[in-house]
Each structure stands twice: as C-alpha cells, then as structure tokens.
Scaffold this motif. Structure first.
Motif, short mmCIF file in Angstrom:
data_model
loop_
_atom_site.label_atom_id
_atom_site.label_comp_id
_atom_site.label_asym_id
_atom_site.label_seq_id
_atom_site.Cartn_x
_atom_site.Cartn_y
_atom_site.Cartn_z
N TYR A 29 33.67 36.27 31.79
CA TYR A 29 32.40 35.74 32.82
C TYR A 29 33.39 35.03 34.30
N ARG A 32 33.64 38.02 36.38
CA ARG A 32 32.33 38.33 37.09
C ARG A 32 32.02 37.51 37.97
N GLU A 33 32.38 36.27 38.07
CA GLU A 33 32.03 35.10 39.03
C GLU A 33 33.00 35.55 40.32
N GLN A 37 31.64 36.19 43.87
CA GLN A 37 31.93 35.46 45.08
C GLN A 37 32.70 36.10 46.12
#
Length: 148
Positions: A29, A32-33, A37
């Motif tokens: 996670y 992926r963030e 961004q």
C-alpha cells in the motif's frame, strides 16, 4: 546409521516465509501511494509550467499595452482614430480587383419565419403543396370509388 528424512519445510522456514509475506503485504500500500503521489507531482509540475507560460504571455501583453506607440497604432488600425490635423481615409472594400468578377455570389435572402409559416398555411388551405403533383401521383391518391 539410519538417515531420518527431514521435511522440506521446517518450522523456521515457515516462520520466515510468513514474515516475508507480511512485510511484502505491509509495503504494498505505501509503495502504491508513493507511485500515485509521484504521478500527481508530475501532473502538477506540468500544470505549473502551463500557468507560468500563461503568466508570461499576460505580462508581455501588459507591457505591450503600456507602450503609447502601440496604443496609438491600435487606435488607428482598429478604431480608425485620426489625430487632429491629420487627413484620414477609410477604405471600406479593400479586396484586390474590387470588380464584380471577384465579388462572392449573393446568397438568397431567407424570408422571416412568420412569412414562411403563412405561406405554408395558405398552401395547405388551397390544397397545393410545395411541389406540383404529377398525374400519376394524383391518380394514385384518388380512392377507387370516386369518379374522376
């Protein structure tokens, strides 16, 4: 000496596999963030570059409009401004040749809507359509029992 077969997956290896899977799942996670961004930052930088270009164009236009020579030239060209004491002429048709052969063909004037409406009402009242019916069409439209 007898050899005892050891299982392929020992307890320690199983614990290690579970720990590696837990670490991979816990990092999925945030990675992926991070990627999302970075993509957002790239889009914002492109937007910033576009906005800076627009600001530069507006500043150039502001400098241009502050120039009195430019203002006078625009007043003469666009508004046909003439300073006192000058003789100014305005040429209304500046197409080369200016003759009838270069003039564009005139479009037929479209009658107002109410005239078209009234003509259609009159045509319906007299039984005449916009096009004349041929004899075959007139014969086909009669009922078989009518004399004619």
């Amino acid at each position: 000496m007898s050899r005892v077969k050891r299982p392929q997956l020992t307890g320690r290896a199983a614990v290690l596999a579970v720990v590696v899977c837990a670490i991979a799942m816990s990092l999925a996670y945030p990675v992926r963030e991070y990627i999302a961004q970075r993509r957002n930052i790239a889009q914002l930088e492109q937007e910033k570059a576009r906005e800076l270009a627009a600001i530069k164009a507006l500043e150039d236009r502001r400098r241009q409009l502050q120039d009195p020579g430019y203002i006078k030239r625009q007043a003469r060209e666009r508004l046909f401004y003439c300073e006192p004491g000058q003789k100014c002429y305005v040429v209304m048709d500046d197409r080369p040749g200016g003759g009838a052969e270069t003039a564009a063909p005139k479009k037929a004037a479209v009658p107002p809507w109410y005239q078209t409406l009234w003509e259609s009402v009159e045509a319906a009242d007299t039984g005449k359509g916009r096009r004349a019916r041929t004899g075959e069409e007139a014969g086909a439209s009669r009922s078989p029992g009518s004399a004619g």
